[in-house]
Design a protein around this motif. Sequence first.
Motif, short mmCIF file in Angstrom:
data_model
loop_
_atom_site.label_atom_id
_atom_site.label_comp_id
_atom_site.label_asym_id
_atom_site.label_seq_id
_atom_site.Cartn_x
_atom_site.Cartn_y
_atom_site.Cartn_z
N MET A 110 0.82 -1.20 0.00
CA MET A 110 0.00 0.00 0.00
C MET A 110 0.86 1.26 0.00
O MET A 110 0.55 2.24 -0.69
CB MET A 110 -0.95 -0.01 1.20
CG MET A 110 -2.07 -1.02 1.07
SD MET A 110 -3.37 -0.79 2.31
CE MET A 110 -2.46 -1.10 3.80
N GLU A 111 1.94 1.24 0.76
CA GLU A 111 2.82 2.41 0.81
C GLU A 111 3.44 2.68 -0.55
O GLU A 111 3.50 3.83 -1.01
CB GLU A 111 3.90 2.19 1.87
CG GLU A 111 3.36 2.23 3.30
CD GLU A 111 4.43 1.93 4.33
OE1 GLU A 111 5.55 1.52 3.91
OE2 GLU A 111 4.17 2.10 5.53
N ARG A 112 3.90 1.63 -1.22
CA ARG A 112 4.49 1.81 -2.55
C ARG A 112 3.46 2.30 -3.56
O ARG A 112 3.76 3.17 -4.40
CB ARG A 112 5.14 0.50 -3.02
CG ARG A 112 6.39 0.13 -2.22
CD ARG A 112 7.12 -1.03 -2.89
NE ARG A 112 6.33 -2.27 -2.87
CZ ARG A 112 6.35 -3.13 -1.86
NH1 ARG A 112 7.08 -2.91 -0.78
NH2 ARG A 112 5.64 -4.26 -1.92
N ALA A 113 2.25 1.75 -3.48
CA ALA A 113 1.20 2.19 -4.39
C ALA A 113 0.83 3.65 -4.13
O ALA A 113 0.55 4.41 -5.06
CB ALA A 113 -0.04 1.30 -4.23
N ALA A 114 0.82 4.05 -2.85
CA ALA A 114 0.49 5.44 -2.50
C ALA A 114 1.52 6.40 -3.08
O ALA A 114 1.16 7.44 -3.66
CB ALA A 114 0.42 5.59 -0.98
N VAL A 115 2.80 6.07 -2.96
CA VAL A 115 3.85 6.93 -3.51
C VAL A 115 3.77 6.97 -5.04
O VAL A 115 3.91 8.03 -5.66
CB VAL A 115 5.24 6.44 -3.06
CG1 VAL A 115 6.35 7.17 -3.82
CG2 VAL A 115 5.41 6.66 -1.56
N THR A 116 3.53 5.82 -5.65
CA THR A 116 3.41 5.77 -7.11
C THR A 116 2.27 6.66 -7.60
O THR A 116 2.42 7.41 -8.56
CB THR A 116 3.18 4.33 -7.58
OG1 THR A 116 4.31 3.52 -7.21
CG2 THR A 116 3.00 4.26 -9.09
N ALA A 117 1.12 6.59 -6.92
CA ALA A 117 -0.03 7.41 -7.30
C ALA A 117 0.26 8.88 -7.07
O ALA A 117 -0.10 9.74 -7.90
CB ALA A 117 -1.26 6.98 -6.50
N PHE A 118 0.89 9.21 -5.96
CA PHE A 118 1.23 10.59 -5.62
C PHE A 118 2.10 11.20 -6.73
O PHE A 118 1.88 12.33 -7.17
CB PHE A 118 1.97 10.61 -4.28
CG PHE A 118 2.22 11.97 -3.71
CD1 PHE A 118 1.26 12.61 -2.94
CD2 PHE A 118 3.44 12.61 -3.92
CE1 PHE A 118 1.50 13.87 -2.39
CE2 PHE A 118 3.69 13.86 -3.37
CZ PHE A 118 2.71 14.49 -2.62
N ARG A 119 3.09 10.43 -7.18
CA ARG A 119 4.00 10.93 -8.22
C ARG A 119 3.33 10.93 -9.59
O ARG A 119 3.51 11.88 -10.37
CB ARG A 119 5.25 10.08 -8.23
CG ARG A 119 6.18 10.35 -7.05
CD ARG A 119 7.35 9.40 -7.00
NE ARG A 119 8.38 9.87 -6.07
CZ ARG A 119 9.32 9.10 -5.55
NH1 ARG A 119 9.36 7.80 -5.85
NH2 ARG A 119 10.22 9.60 -4.72
N ALA A 120 2.59 9.88 -9.90
CA ALA A 120 1.98 9.78 -11.22
C ALA A 120 0.99 10.91 -11.48
O ALA A 120 0.90 11.42 -12.61
CB ALA A 120 1.28 8.43 -11.38
N LEU A 121 0.27 11.32 -10.45
CA LEU A 121 -0.72 12.39 -10.60
C LEU A 121 -0.14 13.76 -10.30
O LEU A 121 -0.87 14.75 -10.29
CB LEU A 121 -1.91 12.11 -9.69
CG LEU A 121 -2.69 10.84 -10.03
CD1 LEU A 121 -3.78 10.57 -9.00
CD2 LEU A 121 -3.29 10.93 -11.43
N LYS A 122 1.19 13.81 -10.06
CA LYS A 122 1.90 15.07 -9.83
C LYS A 122 1.28 15.88 -8.68
O LYS A 122 1.07 17.09 -8.78
CB LYS A 122 1.93 15.90 -11.12
CG LYS A 122 2.66 15.19 -12.25
CD LYS A 122 2.68 16.02 -13.52
CE LYS A 122 3.42 15.28 -14.63
NZ LYS A 122 3.45 16.06 -15.89
N LEU A 123 0.97 15.15 -7.60
CA LEU A 123 0.42 15.82 -6.42
C LEU A 123 1.53 16.51 -5.66
O LEU A 123 2.71 16.26 -5.88
CB LEU A 123 -0.30 14.81 -5.53
CG LEU A 123 -1.41 14.01 -6.20
CD1 LEU A 123 -2.17 13.20 -5.17
CD2 LEU A 123 -2.36 14.92 -6.97
#
Length: 205
Positions: A110-123
């Motif tokens: 979950m932590e890795r997926a959260a970071v991936t989503a954070f970066r992918a969506l340029k948050l």
Amino acid sequence: MKPARSDASMGLGVEKDVEGLARRVKKIRQEYDDEALAEEYIEGRELYVGVVGDTAAPEVLPVVELDFGSRWNRKRMKIANREVKFGPETPGSPHLVLPTDLSDELRGRMERAAVTAFRALKLRDYARIDFRVSARTNEPYLLEVNPNPYLETQCEVAMGAKERGLGYEALVQRIVDTAARRHGLGVEPRATARPPTREPAPAPH
């Protein structure tokens, strides 16, 4: 089913057949002037992962869970609708907790997926990523990414930060500092929250 561009669980509901789905789509279009988003319902635990910082070095906060409580009607779907989010908290009602029984493997995914989503969506600055963990397979599913989630003292992000040793005021300051650096305001980087350490004893004369 939910509106594609709304928040705070407005218009959220679970439908079990095509007729119900059609009624929900019509309602969302009429009441919210929005397109409808359909997702598979995942029976299981609802977990939240807060992320603070920038895309270069995002910090993942401890996982927070929405515990639906011991008195939840088994005939009702476990979804975080407006009633759950904004209704009064009573004994046995849904409430936020810090789970202690997650495996390192599940937590890490979950932590890795959260970071991936954070970066992918340029948050930037802070966000909350919502997951469901299947009761049948224990597989985590990323439900949605919130770029500007609630930030009151008892919210999921604040709870995770507090568990990390970062109080509410310090959390808000961290977010402000991150934004200030992005705009070139010359804010010095702040150290990641750590447990307090003792000063070394003076050397003997």
